[in-house]
Scaffold this active site. Sequence first.
Site, PDB file in Angstrom:
ATOM      1  N   THR A 232      43.223  43.141  34.452  1.00 58.85           N
ATOM      2  CA  THR A 232      42.717  41.984  34.398  1.00 58.85           C
ATOM      3  C   THR A 232      41.431  42.237  33.893  1.00 58.85           C
ATOM      4  OG1 THR A 232      43.587  40.736  36.246  1.00 58.85           O
ATOM      5  CG2 THR A 232      41.581  40.146  35.619  1.00 58.85           C
TER       6      THR A 232
ATOM      7  N   ARG B 147      54.432  32.391  38.537  1.00 58.56           N
ATOM      8  CA  ARG B 147      53.532  32.974  39.693  1.00 58.56           C
ATOM      9  C   ARG B 147      51.867  32.923  38.927  1.00 58.56           C
ATOM     10  NH1 ARG B 147      49.274  37.391  39.657  1.00 58.56           N
ATOM     11  NH2 ARG B 147      49.106  37.847  41.622  1.00 58.56           N
TER      12      ARG B 147
ATOM     13  N   GLY C 119      48.221  33.968  39.653  1.00 53.96           N
ATOM     14  CA  GLY C 119      47.085  34.947  40.497  1.00 53.96           C
ATOM     15  C   GLY C 119      45.902  34.133  40.777  1.00 53.96           C
ATOM     16  N   ASP C 120      44.763  34.947  41.047  1.00 54.91           N
ATOM     17  CA  ASP C 120      43.440  34.293  41.344  1.00 54.91           C
ATOM     18  C   ASP C 120      42.721  33.990  40.022  1.00 54.91           C
ATOM     19  OD1 ASP C 120      43.476  37.218  40.800  1.00 54.91           O
ATOM     20  OD2 ASP C 120      41.450  37.330  41.529  1.00 54.91           O
TER      21      ASP C 120
ATOM     22  N   THR D 150      39.259  41.600  40.479  1.00 49.37           N
ATOM     23  CA  THR D 150      40.414  42.010  39.618  1.00 49.37           C
ATOM     24  C   THR D 150      41.150  42.668  40.636  1.00 49.37           C
ATOM     25  OG1 THR D 150      39.335  44.237  39.086  1.00 49.37           O
ATOM     26  CG2 THR D 150      39.431  42.315  37.488  1.00 49.37           C
ATOM     27  N   GLY D 151      42.495  42.774  40.857  1.00 48.73           N
ATOM     28  CA  GLY D 151      43.040  43.506  41.713  1.00 48.73           C
ATOM     29  C   GLY D 151      44.076  42.530  42.454  1.00 48.73           C
TER      30      GLY D 151
ATOM     31  N   GLY E  11      45.777  39.479  43.425  1.00 50.85           N
ATOM     32  CA  GLY E  11      45.167  38.151  43.195  1.00 50.85           C
ATOM     33  C   GLY E  11      45.336  37.471  44.436  1.00 50.85           C
TER      34      GLY E  11
HETATM   35  N1  ASP Z   1      44.171  39.443  39.673  1.00 49.79           N
HETATM   36  C1  ASP Z   1      45.310  39.775  38.821  1.00 49.79           C
HETATM   37  C2  ASP Z   1      46.454  38.944  39.470  1.00 49.79           C
HETATM   38  O1  ASP Z   1      46.733  38.848  40.953  1.00 49.79           O
HETATM   39  C3  ASP Z   1      45.949  41.087  38.623  1.00 49.79           C
HETATM   40  C4  ASP Z   1      45.080  42.216  38.516  1.00 49.79           C
HETATM   41  O2  ASP Z   1      43.943  41.847  38.555  1.00 49.79           O
HETATM   42  O3  ASP Z   1      45.374  43.243  38.492  1.00 49.79           O
HETATM   43  O4  ASP Z   1      46.964  38.295  38.692  1.00 49.79           O
END
Ligand code: ASP
Length: 358
Positions: free
Chosen positions: A206, A234, A236-237, A257-258, A260
């Site tokens: 992301t 799906r 995400g955030d 990021t990470g 979500g």
């Molecule tokens: N935050 C993103 C999601 O959950 C993925 C990511 O940032 O790695 O879709």
Amino acid sequence: MSRISRRRFLRVAGVGMAASTLPSFASSETARRPFSADAAGSCLAISSANGIASVAVARALVLEKAMRPVSAAVRGVASVEADENDMSVGYGGLPNELGVVQLDSACMDGPTHNAGSVASIEDIMHPAQVAELVMDHTDHINLVGPGARQFALDYGFKAENLLTERARGIWLKWRAQRSGDDRLWPLLDTVPADPALAAEPRPWGTIHCSVLAPNADLGCCTTTSGLAFKIPGRIGDSPLIGCGLYCDNEVGSAGATGRGEAAILSGGSWLVVERMRAGDTPEEACLYALRRVAQQAERGARWQPALWKDGQPNFGLTFYALRKDGLYGSANMRGGGRFAIADEKGARLENCAIAFGQ
Ligand code: ASP
């Protein structure tokens, strides 16, 4: 780095007032400062580490073209969306469990407090630009799936195949090694066969980018291909306002990021901005939000034990924050992370503060 004093920032943000006294929501004096090239020191862009080029572009667009921060952020991330080697964003992103690339993106404009987003959009390389059109040309915030795709086509975007051979190859390996029903614990799924992803949990990625203009206006965007091998549909955030991004022109801008799901369950980016409103530095605000996420994850671990290991969250999450006075910061859950920043000294990577671990 600060362009306005902390005391003045607190006054602008309404901190320290009696509970019965509402802060003024009129545009602050700071927000009305006229655009001026010699105030370039207060023009900043922050992003996830994959955005080192993006922050430089975004800052240049604000300074040289007087572009509003949200548009500069959207244009700044475009090269990452088009980069086939970034397998977490746009073209070249890892697909869902059916092998289809579905993208999530949103942007938010400080001065108008407006936002737009697209989620689960297919075939469109620059979803952040579509999100900006949703923001500017509709009174909706979120468009999803085929509706988002059609909206993009209506505005002249072309449909193209976003699945590269490399991403398809990784997906095929994942599919071949997949065992049983892993839908309950997708974050711990591994892709050991690909050297680029060896030892990684299911790959995260992301790009978030927040931008501050010399007149103290703010804007941001977040764009992603989301969790690799996700269940089709799906979200995400990243496309959710308050979760993967949030900005308030009176206070600051933030993104995530990470994992979500953790940013969603905590309202993470909103929380970071609210902590800055209360007087936290950006780094303190990011750490506060991560600790809140950790408390929630510990509770959630009763249902999802895989989320909690050795007394700490067993997933990655990073917040990025930029305050209206030019202070910036980032923190991640487990260490080792970096973020990109561009200011008058140029674009560079800096270390994130760490909530847990060394
Ligand atoms: N935050 C993103 C999601 O959950 C993925 C990511 O940032 O790695 O879709």
